[in-house]
Design a protein around this motif. Structure first.
Motif, PDB file in Angstrom:
ATOM      1  N   HIS A   1      -1.058  10.716 -14.881  1.00  0.00           N
ATOM      2  CA  HIS A   1      -0.116  10.909 -13.558  1.00  0.00           C
ATOM      3  C   HIS A   1       0.915  11.838 -13.723  1.00  0.00           C
ATOM      4  N   ARG A   2       1.393  11.757 -14.881  1.00  0.00           N
ATOM      5  CA  ARG A   2       2.730  12.468 -15.078  1.00  0.00           C
ATOM      6  C   ARG A   2       2.265  14.175 -15.262  1.00  0.00           C
TER       7      ARG A   2
ATOM      8  N   PRO B   1       0.784  -1.284  -0.137  1.00  0.00           N
ATOM      9  CA  PRO B   1       0.000   0.172  -0.013  1.00  0.00           C
ATOM     10  C   PRO B   1       0.895   1.253   0.047  1.00  0.00           C
ATOM     11  N   TYR B   2       0.218   2.311  -0.479  1.00  0.00           N
ATOM     12  CA  TYR B   2       0.856   3.546  -0.533  1.00  0.00           C
ATOM     13  C   TYR B   2       0.397   4.233   0.847  1.00  0.00           C
TER      14      TYR B   2
ATOM     15  N   CYS C   1       5.668   5.694 -10.210  1.00  0.00           N
ATOM     16  CA  CYS C   1       4.446   4.755 -10.433  1.00  0.00           C
ATOM     17  C   CYS C   1       3.335   5.770 -10.645  1.00  0.00           C
ATOM     18  N   ASP C   2       2.264   5.372 -11.491  1.00  0.00           N
ATOM     19  CA  ASP C   2       1.087   6.134 -11.441  1.00  0.00           C
ATOM     20  C   ASP C   2       0.244   6.474 -10.154  1.00  0.00           C
ATOM     21  N   GLY C   3       0.265   5.239  -9.270  1.00  0.00           N
ATOM     22  CA  GLY C   3      -0.317   5.387  -8.073  1.00  0.00           C
ATOM     23  C   GLY C   3       0.206   6.321  -7.027  1.00  0.00           C
ATOM     24  N   ASP C   4       1.521   6.898  -7.335  1.00  0.00           N
ATOM     25  CA  ASP C   4       2.135   7.627  -6.234  1.00  0.00           C
ATOM     26  C   ASP C   4       1.560   9.044  -6.064  1.00  0.00           C
ATOM     27  N   VAL C   5       0.660   9.321  -6.985  1.00  0.00           N
ATOM     28  CA  VAL C   5      -0.050  10.688  -6.803  1.00  0.00           C
ATOM     29  C   VAL C   5      -1.208  10.686  -5.968  1.00  0.00           C
ATOM     30  N   LEU C   6      -1.851   9.594  -5.887  1.00  0.00           N
ATOM     31  CA  LEU C   6      -3.124   9.465  -5.213  1.00  0.00           C
ATOM     32  C   LEU C   6      -3.198   9.986  -4.011  1.00  0.00           C
TER      33      LEU C   6
ATOM     34  N   CYS D   1      -3.486   3.632   1.384  1.00  0.00           N
ATOM     35  CA  CYS D   1      -4.147   3.467   0.115  1.00  0.00           C
ATOM     36  C   CYS D   1      -3.691   2.115  -0.661  1.00  0.00           C
ATOM     37  N   VAL D   2      -4.624   1.420  -1.131  1.00  0.00           N
ATOM     38  CA  VAL D   2      -4.395   0.330  -2.336  1.00  0.00           C
ATOM     39  C   VAL D   2      -5.037   0.914  -3.443  1.00  0.00           C
ATOM     40  N   PHE D   3      -4.616   0.312  -4.537  1.00  0.00           N
ATOM     41  CA  PHE D   3      -5.200   0.914  -5.752  1.00  0.00           C
ATOM     42  C   PHE D   3      -5.016  -0.203  -6.984  1.00  0.00           C
ATOM     43  N   ASN D   4      -6.204  -0.282  -7.759  1.00  0.00           N
ATOM     44  CA  ASN D   4      -6.289  -1.194  -8.880  1.00  0.00           C
ATOM     45  C   ASN D   4      -6.752  -0.242 -10.001  1.00  0.00           C
ATOM     46  N   GLY D   5      -5.679  -0.341 -11.087  1.00  0.00           N
ATOM     47  CA  GLY D   5      -6.155   0.455 -12.127  1.00  0.00           C
ATOM     48  C   GLY D   5      -4.790   1.262 -12.913  1.00  0.00           C
ATOM     49  N   GLU D   6      -5.292   2.103 -13.802  1.00  0.00           N
ATOM     50  CA  GLU D   6      -4.031   2.890 -14.293  1.00  0.00           C
ATOM     51  C   GLU D   6      -4.526   4.598 -14.207  1.00  0.00           C
ATOM     52  N   ILE D   7      -3.678   5.300 -14.039  1.00  0.00           N
ATOM     53  CA  ILE D   7      -3.825   6.547 -14.047  1.00  0.00           C
ATOM     54  C   ILE D   7      -3.120   7.326 -15.250  1.00  0.00           C
ATOM     55  N   TYR D   8      -3.865   7.698 -16.321  1.00  0.00           N
ATOM     56  CA  TYR D   8      -3.143   7.885 -17.648  1.00  0.00           C
ATOM     57  C   TYR D   8      -2.629   9.570 -17.652  1.00  0.00           C
TER      58      TYR D   8
END
Length: 593
Positions: A76-77, A59-60, A94-99, A67-74
């Protein structure tokens, strides 16, 4: 892309139980399994490493938030750049870093900043500790949950099979599920086949603090369309932008090319974005109606892809169906679900973790004839006729198929799902400002599409650790579709006109002008004497160990089987196929409805 699970409230759940929950969905996240627990909560993750592979461990954690996350954040950059300018420091890519940084800054509204697909969970221990669950705007990623009988604990997971490993899982089957299945070809949400289990609808936020559950949904913001630019040009520009982001991954990406308009168009866009992408299509050994492989080959040759043709042998269907049904979240009668399962298996075996699909264009831009027919039908019973097009069997057939006891039970509880659903749709059309056609499309996008199609795509792709990316369902494309007047979606007899026009400059005419046909399995032709599917259906539905005997009349099934034997018929074949999947789904789980 991952599978997630967890709990909040009540007595702590033993680590070995949490381990079995994670193991039950490890096929969707085989690269790593992680777990974090605290005072009365647990968050777990099965990781399919696609983006930021070296640093994407979950988890983040950020302060008192996990947080745990399933998916892709396009996007994120872009979000990472914005957050960095505001002083946040990132350790990985990682894209999940922004959540969590976004959540800390914007609260629950942070999901409106996300472009992609997701189901995620946050345990927020600031102030009053609580669990929050979020799903994306279109419902591309699944999340199931239940609250314990005493109301103190909520458990969730990406898959019902994993959720069922929690110790107080409410496994009672909802008797109405059989009728809902036949009335919608799947179990439409948010209710599920289990009376105590629900799935989060698209665009949902759920909050649970150990005693109270709050729930809300949000919709996409409206978009103003630049009328000086054609809709086809806007769509092409928007999809090219989305493809650029979706083809950006740390693992190989391919495209599913059925030979139909939508997937062919995406294949052409992908080929214009990256050199010689890989494309995959499905076919069946033998001579069967509706074979699209030659169209897929033509598209692949035109676009210059490295093409893979996956050929299934119908003789192998009995074993394939058993494996396929085990990965269905709930009963779903779509025959091409079997093809989808096998196709994603071949994608995985070829070394790909990501595949682009053309799902969603029909529902957004009016690609099915049933939409147009219903929109032009001024009769008083148009809604019942339209509902029948979404059902595996209509009320007349169900009156013969269901046992008298089950029919009486349905009447006592309000009648057939199909009738109630058709009536609800009529009411929505009467009260909606968008007009009949657009109301039908939006109803489909929220009520049918997430559960009949997107759940199937999610579970059958992740069964083989493949992430299905869906360009047509990105917020930018959906906003555009919602802003386009219905008169520009269906022009004369041309359905899905903006897609057809945008694709015209990129595809051969033979593909553009071909008759529309579904990407499906030709079950009518395959359920006949001498075929493995015919024998399997006979053995399963007429054998001594049927699971649905309390609901389904054996004499009616025998008559349908006789009719299909003597004169193959699409309606009888669909009902028999639907019964096969229903029986197999319950049998593989040792359940009885």
């Amino acid at each position: 892309m991952c599978r997630i699970y967890g709990s909040f409230g009540g007595e702590p759940i033993a680590p070995d139980v949490l381990h079995t929950v994670g193991e039950a969905q490890r096929h969707g996240g085989p690269d790593a399994r992680t777990l974090r627990t605290g005072d009365g909560w647990a968050l777990g993750n099965n990781r399919l490493a696609v983006q930021g592979i070296a640093h994407g461990r979950q988890p983040y954690v950020l302060g008192d938030m996990t947080c745990v996350f399933n998916g892709e954040i396009y996007n994120h950059r872009e979000l990472r750049t914005e957050l960095a300018a505001q002083g946040h420091r990132f350790k990985g890519d990682c894209d999940g870093d922004v959540l969590l940084p976004l959540y800390e800054r914007y609260g629950d509204a942070f999901v409106r900043r996300l472009e992609g697909m997701f189901a995620l969970a946050i345990v927020d221990r600031r102030d009053e500790p609580c669990l929050k669950l979020f799903t994306d705007h279109a419902g591309m990623k699944s999340l199931y949950y239940y609250v314990s009988a005493d109301g103190r604990r909520l458990c969730f997971a990406s898959e019902p099979a994993a959720l069922a490993r929690f110790p107080d899982f409410p496994d009672a089957i909802d008797p109405s599920a059989v009728d809902r299945y036949f009335g919608g070809r799947a179990i439409w949400g948010p209710d599920t086949v289990y009376t105590g289990v629900r799935t989060l609808p698209p665009g949902s936020v759920l909050r649970f603090d150990g005693s109270q559950l709050d729930f809300e949904q949000h919709q996409l913001d409206a978009l103003a369309v630049d009328e000086s630019v054609s809709v086809a040009d806007l769509l092409d520009r928007t999809l090219r932008h989305e493809l650029t982001r979706m083809l950006d991954a740390d693992v190989p990406v391919c495209v599913i090319t059925s030979g139909g308009l939508d997937s062919s168009y995406l294949t052409a866009l992908a080929a214009a974005t990256v050199p010689r992408p890989h494309s995959f299509t499905i076919a069946y050994r033998g001579d069967w109606p509706g074979d699209e492989r030659h169209f897929a080959r033509e598209v692949a040759a035109h676009c210059g892809t490295r093409h893979h043709e996956v050929v299934l042998d119908p003789a192998d269907f009995p074993d394939l169906i058993d494996r396929f049904v085990r990965h269905l979240d709930q009963p779903n009668n779509a025959p091409h679900g079997l093809s989808t399962f096998a196709l994603f298996e071949a994608v995985h075996d070829a070394g790909f973790k990501v595949a682009l699909t053309g799902d969603g264009a029909d529902e957004l831009f009016g690609g099915y004839a049933r939409y147009v027919k219903a929109a032009r039908d001024d009769g008083t019973n148009w809604h019942r006729a339209y509902q029948d097009t979404m059902a595996a069997a209509g009320p007349a057939t169900l009156a013969r198929l269901y046992t008298p006891e089950y029919l009486a039970q349905l009447r006592a509880s309000g009648g057939h799902f199909g009738d109630a659903n058709g009536d609800e749709l009529r009411q929505r059309v009467r009260g909606d400002r968008h007009g009949k056609l657009e109301t039908l499309l939006r109803y489909d996008q929220t009520e049918r599409f997430p559960y009949y199609i997107l759940r199937r795509v999610d579970h059958l792709s992740m069964a083989h650790a493949v992430e299905a990316r869906i360009p047509f369902l990105q917020p930018s494309v959906m906003r555009l579709a919602h802003a386009v007047p219905p008169a520009l979606k269906v022009v004369g007899e041309t359905v899905k006109a903006p897609v057809a026009e945008a694709a015209r400059r990129r595809l051969p005419r033979s593909v553009l002008d071909r008759p529309k046909q579904p990407f499906t399995l030709p079950v009518t032709a395959m359920i006949k004497p001498g075929e493995a599917l015919y024998d399997l259906i006979g053995d399963t539905l007429l054998g001594p160990r049927t699971r649905c005997g309390a609901y389904i009349r054996r004499d009616t099934v025998r008559e349908l089987f006789r009719m299909q034997t003597e004169r193959p018929d699409a309606h009888a074949a669909e009902v028999l196929w639907s019964l096969l999947i229903l029986e197999a789904w319950f049998a593989t789980r040792n359940l009885r409805p």
